[in-house]
Design an enzyme around this catalytic site. Structure first.
Site, mmCIF file in Angstrom:
data_model
loop_
_atom_site.group_PDB
_atom_site.id
_atom_site.type_symbol
_atom_site.label_atom_id
_atom_site.label_comp_id
_atom_site.label_asym_id
_atom_site.label_seq_id
_atom_site.Cartn_x
_atom_site.Cartn_y
_atom_site.Cartn_z
ATOM 1 N N MET A 157 0.833 -1.204 0.000
ATOM 2 C CA MET A 157 0.000 0.000 0.000
ATOM 3 C C MET A 157 0.868 1.254 0.000
ATOM 4 O O MET A 157 0.398 2.350 0.296
ATOM 5 C CB MET A 157 -0.928 0.008 1.212
ATOM 6 C CG MET A 157 -1.894 -1.176 1.205
ATOM 7 S SD MET A 157 -3.318 -0.926 2.263
ATOM 8 C CE MET A 157 -2.560 -0.760 3.860
ATOM 9 N N GLN A 161 -10.432 -2.231 1.676
ATOM 10 C CA GLN A 161 -10.006 -2.964 2.879
ATOM 11 C C GLN A 161 -9.978 -2.073 4.110
ATOM 12 O O GLN A 161 -9.547 -2.517 5.176
ATOM 13 C CB GLN A 161 -8.670 -3.655 2.651
ATOM 14 C CG GLN A 161 -7.474 -2.738 2.501
ATOM 15 C CD GLN A 161 -6.244 -3.516 2.076
ATOM 16 O OE1 GLN A 161 -6.124 -3.966 0.939
ATOM 17 N NE2 GLN A 161 -5.309 -3.707 2.993
ATOM 18 N N ARG A 181 2.439 2.530 9.716
ATOM 19 C CA ARG A 181 1.623 3.246 10.703
ATOM 20 C C ARG A 181 2.442 3.706 11.918
ATOM 21 O O ARG A 181 1.919 4.458 12.740
ATOM 22 C CB ARG A 181 0.462 2.369 11.178
ATOM 23 C CG ARG A 181 -0.578 2.124 10.094
ATOM 24 C CD ARG A 181 -1.822 1.441 10.622
ATOM 25 N NE ARG A 181 -2.913 1.521 9.676
ATOM 26 C CZ ARG A 181 -3.320 0.515 8.885
ATOM 27 N NH1 ARG A 181 -2.696 -0.646 8.930
ATOM 28 N NH2 ARG A 181 -4.335 0.683 8.058
ATOM 29 N N GLY A 227 10.875 -3.145 5.758
ATOM 30 C CA GLY A 227 10.113 -4.389 5.708
ATOM 31 C C GLY A 227 9.702 -4.711 4.275
ATOM 32 O O GLY A 227 9.886 -5.832 3.783
ATOM 33 N N HIS A 228 9.167 -3.699 3.588
ATOM 34 C CA HIS A 228 8.787 -3.900 2.185
ATOM 35 C C HIS A 228 10.029 -4.233 1.335
ATOM 36 O O HIS A 228 9.991 -5.134 0.487
ATOM 37 C CB HIS A 228 8.145 -2.632 1.611
ATOM 38 C CG HIS A 228 6.882 -2.203 2.286
ATOM 39 N ND1 HIS A 228 6.774 -1.047 3.010
ATOM 40 C CD2 HIS A 228 5.650 -2.771 2.329
ATOM 41 C CE1 HIS A 228 5.541 -0.910 3.474
ATOM 42 N NE2 HIS A 228 4.839 -1.946 3.087
ATOM 43 N N LYS A 252 4.244 -10.406 9.190
ATOM 44 C CA LYS A 252 3.655 -9.381 10.071
ATOM 45 C C LYS A 252 2.124 -9.420 10.001
ATOM 46 O O LYS A 252 1.445 -9.253 10.991
ATOM 47 C CB LYS A 252 4.183 -8.018 9.618
ATOM 48 C CG LYS A 252 3.385 -6.837 10.042
ATOM 49 C CD LYS A 252 4.103 -6.078 11.115
ATOM 50 C CE LYS A 252 3.228 -5.031 11.751
ATOM 51 N NZ LYS A 252 2.413 -4.282 10.812
HETATM 52 P P1 AMP Z 1 1.351 -2.961 3.469
HETATM 53 O O1 AMP Z 1 1.939 -1.914 2.590
HETATM 54 O O2 AMP Z 1 1.316 -2.598 4.911
HETATM 55 O O3 AMP Z 1 0.057 -3.517 2.933
HETATM 56 O O4 AMP Z 1 2.361 -4.176 3.416
HETATM 57 C C1 AMP Z 1 2.750 -4.747 2.190
HETATM 58 C C2 AMP Z 1 3.451 -6.046 2.468
HETATM 59 O O5 AMP Z 1 4.572 -5.812 3.307
HETATM 60 C C3 AMP Z 1 2.552 -7.052 3.194
HETATM 61 O O6 AMP Z 1 2.800 -8.349 2.681
HETATM 62 C C4 AMP Z 1 3.033 -6.933 4.623
HETATM 63 O O7 AMP Z 1 2.814 -8.106 5.375
HETATM 64 C C5 AMP Z 1 4.513 -6.679 4.421
HETATM 65 N N1 AMP Z 1 5.103 -6.034 5.590
HETATM 66 C C6 AMP Z 1 4.600 -5.007 6.314
HETATM 67 N N2 AMP Z 1 5.403 -4.727 7.357
HETATM 68 C C7 AMP Z 1 6.432 -5.606 7.296
HETATM 69 C C8 AMP Z 1 7.598 -5.848 8.101
HETATM 70 N N3 AMP Z 1 7.866 -5.110 9.187
HETATM 71 N N4 AMP Z 1 8.451 -6.829 7.725
HETATM 72 C C9 AMP Z 1 8.180 -7.587 6.622
HETATM 73 N N5 AMP Z 1 7.119 -7.417 5.826
HETATM 74 C C10 AMP Z 1 6.250 -6.445 6.156
#
Ligand code: AMP
Length: 286
Positions: free
Chosen positions: A18, A49, A180, A24-25, A142
């Site tokens: 997103m 969502q 966040r 992490g990404h 996560k």
């Molecule tokens: P989001 O942008 O929050 O929807 O996350 C996109 C992807 O990154 C999803 O598969 C999440 O599970 C993963 N993600 C988010 N935070 C982390 C993190 N700290 N470590 C690894 N992957 C993450």
């Protein structure tokens, strides 16, 4: 473009996000690069969502910076549609006529408190899979409930995509990285790593008990969870859940059966910010 890559026999990987990308990404991008010649990152803040009153409006939007980070990671394509392109309507009603009805796997954890959230997640991930047709896709541990649901959807709808899990990347004090986290004020930011500390204490106790040679099921004592509940509550956190669930059905576990995989998971509000985290409890026996 993706079909041309496939004609050239390049494997294609998809990393759905997103946006507001953090380490992490980026770790997911690096992980999946080992499995495919081409990496596609989607950046889409999916309105379906988010529930009413959630942070869709205030969610950080940093597209130019995200694209630059992807470029540096050698990403082949950033797919960043707007909601109209994704859903073919500009009217703000993206629900459509068809939606995923999910049984049992969303009864607990985030599914219990975020009504409609996972229907929205599966709606958009299904569309992303159909649009990009990746050979492999990676999602973070996560968001563990999301991970199991997506794997289930891919299997049930016969999508020929391999679903990988990326380990949770953390700040040096243990807080799971999240787009966040920037919402947290200084005081809450200092407290936030307590969530991970609680998860670790719970999993250490259960893993130790389940590791004994007799291979007997180990009961998940309510007092073990309640002690951690109290610590977090005393520190001003408003807990949504702190629980142990079995996999892949994501049902609360009263006992740990050695050899099976469980998740210790937490969701808590710190001020106006809802944080989630989990650890895998792999009893490794049997
Ligand atoms: P989001 O942008 O929050 O929807 O996350 C996109 C992807 O990154 C999803 O598969 C999440 O599970 C993963 N993600 C988010 N935070 C982390 C993190 N700290 N470590 C690894 N992957 C993450």
């Amino acid at each position: 473009m993706v079909s041309r890559w496939r004609q050239q026999s390049d494997r294609v990987a998809l990393v759905p996000t997103m946006g507001a990308l953090h380490e992490g990404h980026l770790s997911l991008i690096r992980q999946v690069r080992e499995h495919a010649g081409r990496v596609v990152v989607s950046i889409f803040l999916n309105p379906t969502q988010f529930g009413p009153g959630e942070d869709y409006e205030s969610y950080p939007r940093t597209l130019a910076q995200d694209v630059e980070l992807c470029r540096r990671e050698g990403v082949s394509l950033v797919f960043a549609p707007d909601a109209k392109e994704m859903y073919g309507t500009g009217k703000g009603d993206y629900s459509g006529y068809i939606s995923f009805r999910i049984s049992r796997m969303t009864d607990h954890l985030c599914g219990a408190s975020r009504s409609g959230h996972f229907e929205g997640v599966l709606q958009v991930v299904n569309k992303l899979f159909n649009t990009v047709q990746p050979d492999v896709a990676v999602f973070g541990q996560k968001d563990i409930q999301q991970w199991f649901l997506i794997r289930q959807m891919a299997a049930e709808t016969d999508q020929p995509v391999e679903i990988l899990m990326g380990p949770t990347r953390r700040e040096s004090d243990g807080l799971a990285m999240s787009s966040r986290n920037i919402y947290l004020n200084e005081e809450d930011r200092k407290k936030a790593p307590m969530l991970y500390a609680s998860l670790q204490r719970i999993s250490a106790v259960l893993a130790e008990k389940a590791g004994h040679d007799d291979q007997r099921p180990v009961s998940v004592n309510a007092s073990l969870l309640e002690a951690e509940y109290s610590i977090l509550r005393e520190n001003g956190m408003n807990l949504d859940y702190l629980t142990v669930v079995s996999t892949p059905d994501l049902q609360p576990a009263d006992v740990i059966i050695p050899g099976r995989l469980y998740v210790v998971a937490v969701a808590a509000w710190l001020g106006g910010t809802r944080l989630i985290d989990n650890v895998l409890l792999n009893t490794n026996a049997g």
